[in-house]
Scaffold this active site. Structure first.
Site, mmCIF file in Angstrom:
data_model
loop_
_atom_site.group_PDB
_atom_site.id
_atom_site.type_symbol
_atom_site.label_atom_id
_atom_site.label_comp_id
_atom_site.label_asym_id
_atom_site.label_seq_id
_atom_site.Cartn_x
_atom_site.Cartn_y
_atom_site.Cartn_z
ATOM 1 N N GLY A 11 62.566 -37.970 -26.582
ATOM 2 C CA GLY A 11 63.520 -38.439 -25.572
ATOM 3 C C GLY A 11 64.355 -39.639 -25.965
ATOM 4 O O GLY A 11 64.901 -40.328 -25.106
ATOM 5 N N SER A 12 64.514 -39.887 -27.279
ATOM 6 C CA SER A 12 65.313 -41.064 -27.655
ATOM 7 C C SER A 12 66.805 -40.845 -27.391
ATOM 8 O O SER A 12 67.525 -41.788 -27.048
ATOM 9 C CB SER A 12 65.054 -41.456 -29.107
ATOM 10 N N ASN A 13 67.284 -39.618 -27.531
ATOM 11 C CA ASN A 13 68.694 -39.354 -27.204
ATOM 12 C C ASN A 13 68.930 -39.436 -25.697
ATOM 13 O O ASN A 13 69.961 -39.955 -25.252
ATOM 14 C CB ASN A 13 69.137 -37.999 -27.767
ATOM 15 N N MET A 93 63.348 -27.719 -27.449
ATOM 16 C CA MET A 93 62.928 -26.848 -28.544
ATOM 17 C C MET A 93 62.880 -25.370 -28.140
ATOM 18 O O MET A 93 61.962 -24.642 -28.522
ATOM 19 C CB MET A 93 61.556 -27.291 -29.065
ATOM 20 N N ARG A 94 63.865 -24.957 -27.353
ATOM 21 C CA ARG A 94 63.943 -23.552 -26.999
ATOM 22 C C ARG A 94 65.380 -23.075 -27.156
ATOM 23 O O ARG A 94 66.301 -23.891 -27.043
ATOM 24 C CB ARG A 94 63.517 -23.335 -25.544
ATOM 25 N N LEU A 96 68.344 -21.026 -25.600
ATOM 26 C CA LEU A 96 68.730 -20.571 -24.262
ATOM 27 C C LEU A 96 69.286 -19.150 -24.323
ATOM 28 O O LEU A 96 69.982 -18.780 -25.266
ATOM 29 C CB LEU A 96 69.773 -21.518 -23.677
ATOM 30 N N HIS A 112 72.538 -32.099 -32.915
ATOM 31 C CA HIS A 112 71.810 -31.517 -34.041
ATOM 32 C C HIS A 112 71.849 -32.505 -35.213
ATOM 33 O O HIS A 112 72.905 -33.071 -35.515
ATOM 34 C CB HIS A 112 72.457 -30.188 -34.442
ATOM 35 N N ASP A 148 73.233 -23.359 -32.830
ATOM 36 C CA ASP A 148 73.927 -24.408 -33.595
ATOM 37 C C ASP A 148 75.294 -23.959 -34.117
ATOM 38 O O ASP A 148 75.718 -24.370 -35.197
ATOM 39 C CB ASP A 148 73.049 -24.894 -34.773
ATOM 40 N N GLU A 177 72.822 -40.625 -34.151
ATOM 41 C CA GLU A 177 72.729 -39.726 -32.988
ATOM 42 C C GLU A 177 72.870 -40.522 -31.702
ATOM 43 O O GLU A 177 73.522 -40.087 -30.748
ATOM 44 C CB GLU A 177 71.383 -38.990 -32.976
HETATM 45 C C1 GRF Z 1 66.937 -35.176 -32.556
HETATM 46 O O1 GRF Z 1 66.870 -35.373 -33.937
HETATM 47 C C2 GRF Z 1 67.986 -34.150 -32.224
HETATM 48 O O2 GRF Z 1 69.078 -34.174 -33.097
HETATM 49 C C3 GRF Z 1 67.225 -32.854 -32.378
HETATM 50 O O3 GRF Z 1 65.943 -33.143 -31.899
HETATM 51 C C4 GRF Z 1 65.666 -34.529 -32.006
HETATM 52 C C5 GRF Z 1 65.345 -35.016 -30.638
HETATM 53 O O4 GRF Z 1 64.934 -36.354 -30.633
HETATM 54 N N1 GRF Z 1 67.886 -31.793 -31.661
HETATM 55 P P1 GRF Z 1 64.763 -37.115 -29.261
HETATM 56 O O5 GRF Z 1 63.788 -36.296 -28.403
HETATM 57 O O6 GRF Z 1 66.104 -37.240 -28.608
HETATM 58 O O7 GRF Z 1 64.184 -38.455 -29.627
#
Ligand code: GRF
Length: 204
Positions: A11-13, A93-94, A96, A112, A148, A177
């Site tokens: 969840g860092s993004n 991680m799925r 859609l 990505h 992607d 990111e």
């Molecule tokens: C990130 O590297 C993103 O590019 C990829 O999965 C990772 C998710 O990281 N799709 P986070 O959960 O946002 O920390």
């Protein structure tokens, strides 16, 4: 604009986007719901910390289409509608299903960790190292049914350094990111992205 974020992990993004909203760097947007397919995802704690509703939706035995229909339902109940909302995939991680992507056509973004179209799919950073690439980076793109493969909104390059391992490269890309995703969200929310075929035009 009402935003829903789909997550599976760290969840860092998500956190980067929430931080930008909190400090007014993205205006006119609220994250209404964070949906995780994994009950243990740290992203749920990130949501809670920011006072955002978190939901766990596990696929269980349902088909991909049925599962995605439940996601769409949960999004809409939280006000994230196909005609005015925005769906962010942030480490979800799925893959859609087509009906879901069609329903929210042009309103789903993903991030990505490579410069697409290089290194799509899983372990993009590992792929870049194995290939011997000298530059990688990250891409925010619109989601289309193919993985992607959607129109590119924002890309940020990152050097691959001598002696990098997957962890070092991933960390360097992740820092970019956290700038690229909020920037793309801001442009979307401000209504400045125009889709022209597979190109995204950014209006001034
Ligand atoms: C990130 O590297 C993103 O590019 C990829 O999965 C990772 C998710 O990281 N799709 P986070 O959960 O946002 O920390």
């Amino acid at each position: 604009m009402d935003i829903g974020v789909l997550v599976s992990g760290r969840g860092s993004n998500l956190e980067a986007v929430l931080d930008h909203i909190d400090r007014g760097a993205i205006r006119g947007a609220e994250v209404r719901v964070v949906i995780s397919n994994d009950p243990n995802a740290r992203a749920l704690r990130v949501a809670a910390k920011h006072g955002v509703k978190g939901l766990v939706l596990e696929q269980g035995r349902s088909s991909r289409e049925d599962y995605d229909a439940r996601i769409a339902d949960a999004l809409q109940r939280s006000g994230v509608t196909p005609d005015g909302g925005l769906v962010l995939l942030a480490g979800f991680m799925r893959i859609l299903s087509k009906p879901f992507v069609e329903m929210y056509k042009g309103r789903i973004l993903n991030i990505h960790p490579s410069l697409l179209p290089a290194f799509p799919g899983l372990n993009a950073q590992r792929q870049a190292l194995a290939y011997g690439a000298k530059v990688s980076g990250c891409t925010v793109h619109f989601v289309v049914p193919d993985v992607d493969a959607g129109p590119v909104v924002v890309q940020r390059p990152v050097p691959v350094k001598e002696g990098d391992d997957e962890e070092a490269l991933s960390a360097r890309i992740l820092r970019q990111e956290h700038k690229a995703y909020p920037e793309a969200v801001r442009l979307f929310v401000e209504g400045r992205l125009r889709l022209e075929g597979r190109k995204v035009r950014v209006q001034r």
